[in-house]
Design an enzyme around this catalytic site. Structure first.
Site, short mmCIF file in Angstrom:
data_model
loop_
_atom_site.label_atom_id
_atom_site.label_comp_id
_atom_site.label_asym_id
_atom_site.label_seq_id
_atom_site.Cartn_x
_atom_site.Cartn_y
_atom_site.Cartn_z
CE LYS A 110 83.37 12.57 82.85
NZ LYS A 110 82.59 11.42 83.36
C1 LIG Z 1 81.42 11.03 82.81
C2 LIG Z 1 81.03 9.62 82.99
C3 LIG Z 1 80.10 8.99 82.15
C4 LIG Z 1 79.37 9.75 81.06
O1 LIG Z 1 80.22 10.13 80.00
P1 LIG Z 1 79.71 11.19 78.91
O2 LIG Z 1 80.89 11.50 78.06
O3 LIG Z 1 79.23 12.37 79.69
O4 LIG Z 1 78.61 10.53 78.14
C5 LIG Z 1 79.84 7.66 82.34
N1 LIG Z 1 80.45 6.95 83.33
C6 LIG Z 1 81.34 7.51 84.17
C7 LIG Z 1 81.95 6.69 85.25
C8 LIG Z 1 81.68 8.87 84.03
O5 LIG Z 1 82.58 9.42 84.87
#
Ligand SMILES: *Cc1c(COP(=O)(O)O)cnc(C)c1O
Length: 454
Positions: A110
């Protein structure tokens, strides 16, 4: 480039306007009016470093930001990553690659979007001369990444609601040990859903929202999706040419934001052949892509908590393209889905997507077997990707978090705790958090008292 809403009832927005708004006024999500054709640019982009590629990509989208400014914004966004490649592609086997997306400040993917979004907010504050207050709710990774995208920035206060005692201790430390005076982690009594519900109530207070210029940081912001396109492109360029046309990106999936970004590249003339939707035991999207049935159930907490969701908010963008870019049809379907909690999808491309899910019992096994075979440690989210990889294809697994963020699960699987120095450093820092009950009035009062000024 102008941006339209998936529900067809919001007039076109400029890039900066769409980023600032987050959600469109008609309840839909923003998308480019038309996708640019990157086909002719690809030859020139092949060898670019990460920030250079990101800049060239965003030139097609952030057309209302001056080129030199955009350059600075992009460069600043990837400066705090701890690997020179930013998103290194690691080869484990002839047909197995890992795209490491955890070299940012909070060690999860993210950061790619939220570092950039933080700098785009700062640009807007600088241009408008007005401060903003960012409010979010988190079950862990998003809140930490949002805080680290905005900490110390002039003219912005960040308020993050999270369920006290229900995020991992290290995730909490990433939010409460920053030492920044514009960061306010609000530990509420209750669950993540309670935090989310409180957030929605505050956003429904339109006068308050306007007066304090309260902006949402969540997974549906247009800039987040676009920022995530870049690492797919970067990885695709790093694959041997013979592997590109038969590769499958294997994506640990929750809200569908990450995999959507990769898929959008296809619409821009980048011939990425396939995507795997890899869920944990909360398998609504796996069921959808295997059966066409979308049925919302209860969330059960799992070892991959950042994928514990039932309503995949970004799916609406995919739906928009699947129904022939018909905003009215999207409105109808989303209405029906909300009312009945289920819907049957007929029309999407099954040749491009495959789907799998992994139970909590399988996650430690996957971590153990990948470590046994390659001496490579994966985190519990990434582990969900290692289910029935297609032997006829080249798999590119997206590693969405560093294993060091989830030491207990890893230790149970392979007998030792992975470490990362940035997390070790947090352990000796003072915690600053604000315990509250989590009622709307209380949250609004808190924001008033700590708001960023003009
Ligand atoms: C947010 C997150 C996901 C999922 O991502 P999406 O965009 O919601 O599909 C997977 N792995 C980690 C470590 C995350 O922080």
């Amino acid at each position: 480039m102008r941006y339209i809403s998936t529900r067809g009832r919001t007039g076109p927005h400029g890039f900066s306007q769409a980023v600032a708004a987050g959600l469109a006024a008609d309840g839909g999500l923003f998308l480019p009016e038309s996708l640019p054709d990157l086909g002719s640019a690809l030859g020139k982009w092949e060898t670019l470093g990460y920030p250079d590629l990101c800049y060239e990509f965003f030139r097609f989208f952030a057309t209302d930001i001056e080129a030199a400014r955009l350059r600075e914004i992009v460069d600043a966004s990837y400066r705090r990553f701890d690997h020179p490649d930013v998103a290194p592609l690691v080869r484990l086997d002839d047909d197995l690659f890992i795209l490491e997306l955890f070299h940012g400040p909070t060690l999860a993917f993210k950061d790619f979007a939220l570092q950039l979004l933080g700098n785009l907010y700062a640009e807007q504050i600088a241009t408008s001369g007005r401060g903003i207050n960012v409010l979010g709710a988190t079950s862990g990774d998003t809140g930490a990444a949002a805080i680290h995208g905005l900490l110390g920035k002039e003219g912005v206060s960040v308020f993050v609601l999270y369920p006290d005692g229900r995020v991992s201790p290290l995730q909490e430390r990433q939010m409460v040990c920053t030492g920044a005076d514009n960061v306010f982690p609000l530990a509420i009594q209750g669950s993540f859903d309670d935090a989310q519900a409180a957030l929605k109530e505050v956003f429904a207070e339109s006068e308050f929202k306007a007066e304090y210029r309260v902006s949402a940081v969540n997974s549906i912001n247009l800039a987040r999706v676009l920022a995530q396109c870049v690492y797919y492109l970067y990885a695709w360029f790093r694959l041997p040419e013979s592997k590109r046309e038969r590769c499958e990106f294997v994506v640990p999936t929750g809200n569908f934001g990450n995999v959507l970004a990769g898929w959008l590249l296809r619409g821009m003339g980048v011939p990425v052949p396939g995507f795997r939707i890899a869920t944990n035991q909360n398998d609504i999207l796996c069921r959808l892509f295997n059966t066409g049935e979308y049925r919302v159930g209860d969330v059960t907490p799992s070892l991959a908590p950042s994928m514990d969701i039932q309503v995949a908010s970004n799916f609406e963008r995919f739906l928009y393209y699947s129904v022939g870019r018909d905003g009215e049809k999207v409105r109808r379907i989303m209405g029906e889905l909300k009312e009945k909690g289920e819907y049957r999808f007929e029309d999407f491309d099954r040749n491009v997507f495959s789907a799998s899910s992994m139970t909590d019992a399988e996650i430690p096994q996957a971590i153990r077997s990948v470590y046994g075979e390659y001496e490579y440690v994966i985190d519990p989210h990434t582990a969900c990707a290692f289910k029935a990889l297609d032997p006829r294809r080249t798999s590119v697994v997206l590693a969405t978090a560093s294993p060091a963020k989830f030491p207990e699960t890893i230790a149970r699987a392979i007998g030792f705790e992975p470490r990362h120095e940035s997390l070790e450093a947090l352990k000796s820092r003072p915690l600053v958090k604000y315990p509250i009950k989590g009622r709307k009035a209380e949250i609004m009062e808190f924001i008033r008292a700590h708001a960023a000024g003009d």
